[in-house]
Design a protein around this motif. Sequence first.
Motif: not given
Length: 319
Positions: A177-193, A195-201
């Motif tokens: 219960p005492d743990i601290n969370f740090i969330f982040t989103v990876s800066p790696v672009r997944h353009i195999k999906d 370009f538009i789909e990566n931004q939507l993701s």
Amino acid sequence: MNFRTPISIAKTAHPIDYNSKIISIGSCFAENMAKKFDYFKFQNTTNPFGIIFNSVSIEKIVRRVVEQHFFTESDIFLHNDLWHCYEIHSELSNSNKEELLQSLNQIITATHDYLTHSTHIIITYGTSWIYRNIQSEQIVANCHKVPQKQFTKELLPVSEIENSIQNTVQLIQKLNPDINFIFTVSPVRHIKDGFIENQLSKAHLFSAIHQVLKIHNSQFTTLTYFPSYEIMMDELRDYRFYAEDMLHPNQVAIDFIWKLFIDSNIALESVSVMQEVEEIQKGLNHRSFNPESEQHLKFLSKLHQKIDILKSKFPQFKF
């Protein structure tokens, strides 16, 4: 003139120091940051089940760890002479079925113990795109090069990602219960999906994470957000900060993002220790043209004295 758009990042109320125990899970960028923690000798463990990109798969593996739900033969399969598990990365696959199950269950036990005593968890989400096994109808963390016709590809809706993140938080808080969370989103672009789909993701990830933060911040819990993706996209807006594939941050970018992480998430009193550690690391990596010279032997003697002094303050350090 200012040729950059610096991102303002608030200083956390729960900084990491050398007494902290950190666990990092998620995408390959989690590995980049974890290498920094390891280099500077923080107490850190990273992706015990390998790289995992999507929120549902992260929730699933966290549930296994928290509830100590051990793997059985029904959770693994044989493909290309290796035993795999759809919940983990292929780096853990094994040619021996019993060894794989034993290894995975040992990781569950070790991670349960580490998570119980951790002070911080850093979760890096990579994508909202998922692959669902048609036969089991389950979302997989890794396809293990199984033919694509056995999967459907889907974009997780914001509501499902939000629910998954919320479940992950509650599971971990149940154990610690005492743990601290740090969330982040990876800066790696997944353009195999695409370009538009990566931004939507990425947009789905942002929306879900910040909705969870909004809910928990009203309850005064310790969930924060570090803007890795935003730093890469807005402050490092140039291809000179990318690796050769033009998708992953290069070392200059990783170092810059790490510097901003230090400023916002590392305790001030630990920064001077980090400088001492780096001086030792550089010394250990130094290669002398004449290893037997008196000058080099004196250098090594002073270096080991510095190591001994630092280890007397921090016995957990290993160089």
